[in-house]
Scaffold this motif. Structure first.
Motif, PDB file in Angstrom:
ATOM      1  N   ASP B 304      -2.801   0.412   2.966  1.00 23.50           N
ATOM      2  CA  ASP B 304      -3.213  -0.987   3.135  1.00 23.50           C
ATOM      3  C   ASP B 304      -2.091  -1.950   2.755  1.00 23.50           C
ATOM      4  O   ASP B 304      -1.837  -2.938   3.460  1.00 23.50           O
ATOM      5  CB  ASP B 304      -4.407  -1.238   2.196  1.00 23.50           C
ATOM      6  CG  ASP B 304      -5.614  -1.736   2.941  1.00 23.50           C
ATOM      7  OD1 ASP B 304      -5.650  -1.535   4.164  1.00 23.50           O
ATOM      8  OD2 ASP B 304      -6.507  -2.313   2.297  1.00 23.50           O
ATOM      9  N   VAL B 305      -1.451  -1.645   1.635  1.00 25.20           N
ATOM     10  CA  VAL B 305      -0.374  -2.522   1.148  1.00 25.20           C
ATOM     11  C   VAL B 305       0.761  -2.522   2.169  1.00 25.20           C
ATOM     12  O   VAL B 305       1.306  -3.591   2.507  1.00 25.20           O
ATOM     13  CB  VAL B 305       0.137  -2.048  -0.232  1.00 25.20           C
ATOM     14  CG1 VAL B 305       1.254  -2.952  -0.734  1.00 25.20           C
ATOM     15  CG2 VAL B 305      -0.999  -2.020  -1.240  1.00 25.20           C
ATOM     16  N   GLN B 306       1.097  -1.351   2.692  1.00 19.58           N
ATOM     17  CA  GLN B 306       2.174  -1.262   3.691  1.00 19.58           C
ATOM     18  C   GLN B 306       1.870  -2.157   4.890  1.00 19.58           C
ATOM     19  O   GLN B 306       2.713  -2.938   5.338  1.00 19.58           O
ATOM     20  CB  GLN B 306       2.315   0.171   4.196  1.00 19.58           C
ATOM     21  CG  GLN B 306       2.803   1.166   3.168  1.00 19.58           C
ATOM     22  CD  GLN B 306       2.748   2.590   3.724  1.00 19.58           C
ATOM     23  OE1 GLN B 306       2.636   2.808   4.934  1.00 19.58           O
ATOM     24  NE2 GLN B 306       2.813   3.565   2.833  1.00 19.58           N
ATOM     25  N   ILE B 307       0.618  -2.063   5.389  1.00 13.68           N
ATOM     26  CA  ILE B 307       0.241  -2.822   6.589  1.00 13.68           C
ATOM     27  C   ILE B 307       0.332  -4.322   6.331  1.00 13.68           C
ATOM     28  O   ILE B 307       0.931  -5.082   7.107  1.00 13.68           O
ATOM     29  CB  ILE B 307      -1.187  -2.439   7.036  1.00 13.68           C
ATOM     30  CG1 ILE B 307      -1.200  -0.995   7.532  1.00 13.68           C
ATOM     31  CG2 ILE B 307      -1.704  -3.375   8.115  1.00 13.68           C
ATOM     32  CD1 ILE B 307      -2.595  -0.416   7.723  1.00 13.68           C
ATOM     33  N   PHE B 308      -0.251  -4.757   5.196  1.00 17.34           N
ATOM     34  CA  PHE B 308      -0.276  -6.205   4.949  1.00 17.34           C
ATOM     35  C   PHE B 308       1.103  -6.743   4.565  1.00 17.34           C
ATOM     36  O   PHE B 308       1.402  -7.908   4.852  1.00 17.34           O
ATOM     37  CB  PHE B 308      -1.353  -6.547   3.911  1.00 17.34           C
ATOM     38  CG  PHE B 308      -2.727  -6.523   4.513  1.00 17.34           C
ATOM     39  CD1 PHE B 308      -3.201  -7.618   5.221  1.00 17.34           C
ATOM     40  CD2 PHE B 308      -3.528  -5.400   4.424  1.00 17.34           C
ATOM     41  CE1 PHE B 308      -4.458  -7.599   5.808  1.00 17.34           C
ATOM     42  CE2 PHE B 308      -4.784  -5.363   5.010  1.00 17.34           C
ATOM     43  CZ  PHE B 308      -5.251  -6.468   5.706  1.00 17.34           C
TER      44      PHE B 308
END
Lengths: 75, 326
Positions: B304-308
């Motif tokens: 999730d962190v990577q995507i955002f």
């Protein structure tokens, strides 16, 4: 020696001390028709072990006499 | 209506409701519930005051299923302290479905009855109606000695349409009871009083209960007041990750360059939700100086962190391209 008064190897267990003789609520709501009255005692019991564990019998019992034992893997 | 017009089966069960034998009354109430015949309503209403709470409860359920508005007033009577908790809860559930805006005056009359359980339940029912006319009837409960009533009343305030100012509610932000403060702070987020933001900033910095501080962050997120940015930036260092998470979320709407150092620090928070929300906030600020920090989070262990982070980087780069074109 203590004697068992209920069958405990089926999932729907009826506490006979609480079951009302004139009441048929659990029998009416069972979608598989597996609950019946014992003609001798007037108490409900599970005649066929084909329970779906859908629980209306437990919910509808006016005296909370029914316990449905849900298998561990279905919980 | 005479008995001759009614189905004989219903008549038989209604008569059995008056039996001195408890098991007969239980069976009759249950049978009438299953029949669902409206002709049984009068009989079922009569047993709402049966001596057995079990019969009362079945009658409440039966009336709930029939959903006839005639039963509303008798069911309101089941909300008082003379009935068992199970009956009160069942009646409350029934009334939650049955009451409509037309019943407002009935509820406002009932809330004035001096019975705490009744008042508590009616406060819950008023949330279904959303009518601001109920406000004057709710206000006295803010000063009740019973914390349950204070909490229920301040939650109900949140549900009333058109109420944007309510000074007495502001005082509940300092209530001695944690539960009351938690609810009061969430309610403040729905008011548009100028005094609310300073109170929430004060609470987020000083309240001893982490859930109150978390709720203050949620309310500041709803209000999106720029004046709260410094307090939110400071609160990014809170000990509880839930507070940090909602603070980062609130900063997504109001953060300016001053919040950048704290947000960059939050990119290495122990909890991935905080890291993700901090990355989004940095993307919304749009300052290209944060790009190296965001790029480091592209190999974050949380997907999730990577995507955002990637989206935040893209957003900043798009803005840079737009300004260079202009």
């Amino acid at each position: 020696m203590a004697l068992t008064t209920q069958r405990v190897d089926v999932p729907v267990i009826v506490d006979e001390s609480k079951c009302l003789e004139k009441c048929t609520a659990c029998i009416e709501v069972c979608p598989l028709d597996v609950l019946v009255k014992n003609p001798e005692t007037g108490k409900a019991y599970m005649k066929y072990d084909e329970c779906w564990f859908c629980l209306p019998c437990e919910k509808e019992c006016p005296t909370n006499a029914i316990t449905v034992q849900i298998p561990f893997l279905l919980r | 209506m005479s008995y001759s017009d009614i189905d004989p089966e219903v008549v038989q069960w209604v008569e059995m409701l008056r039996s001195p034998d408890l098991s007969d009354r239980l069976v009759a109430a249950k049978a009438l519930q299953h029949l669902g015949d409206e002709d049984a309503i009068e009989g079922l209403i009569a047993v709402l005051n049966d001596e057995s709470p079990m019969v009362q409860e079945i009658a409440v359920t039966a009336l709930w299923e029939m959903a006839n508005p005639v039963a509303i007033t008798p069911l309101l009577g089941c909300l008082d302290s003379s009935h068992s908790e199970a009956v009160r809860n069942e009646a409350l559930s029934a009334l939650k479905e049955l009451v409509s805006p037309d019943d407002l005056l009935k509820l406002l009359d009932t809330i004035q009855i001096d019975d705490e359980n009744m008042q508590l339940n009616v406060l819950v029912l008023l949330r279904k109606i959303h009518d601001a006319q109920a406000l004057p009837y709710i206000l006295p409960f803010f000063e009740s000695e019973n914390p349950l009533l204070r909490e229920a009343s301040v939650v109900t305030l949140r549900y009333l349409n058109q109420v944007v100012r309510c000074e007495p509610a502001l005082a509940l932000a300092k209530d001695p009871n944690d539960e009351v403060r938690r609810s009061a702070i969430l309610t403040l987020g729905h008011l548009s009083d100028e005094a609310v933001t300073p109170i929430l900033c004060d609470v987020i910095a000083q309240d001893s209960d982490w859930q109150v501080r978390r709720n203050a962050a949620q309310s500041l997120d709803l209000l999106a007041a720029k004046a709260a940015a410094p307090a939110l930036t400071q609160a990014l260092a809170d000990d509880h990750w839930q507070v940090r998470k909602f603070v980062a979320r609130a900063l997504q709407k109001v953060a300016t360059d001053e919040a950048i150092p704290s947000l960059v620090k939050a990119l290495s928070d122990e909890y991935s939700d905080v890291r993700r929300d901090a990355a989004i906030a940095l993307g919304n600020i749009g300052n290209p100086d944060v790009l190296p920090a965001l790029q480091q989070t592209l190999d974050d262990p949380d997907r999730d962190v990577q995507i955002f982070s990637q989206r935040a980087i893209q957003k900043i780069q798009d803005q840079m391209a737009e300004t260079s074109h202009a």
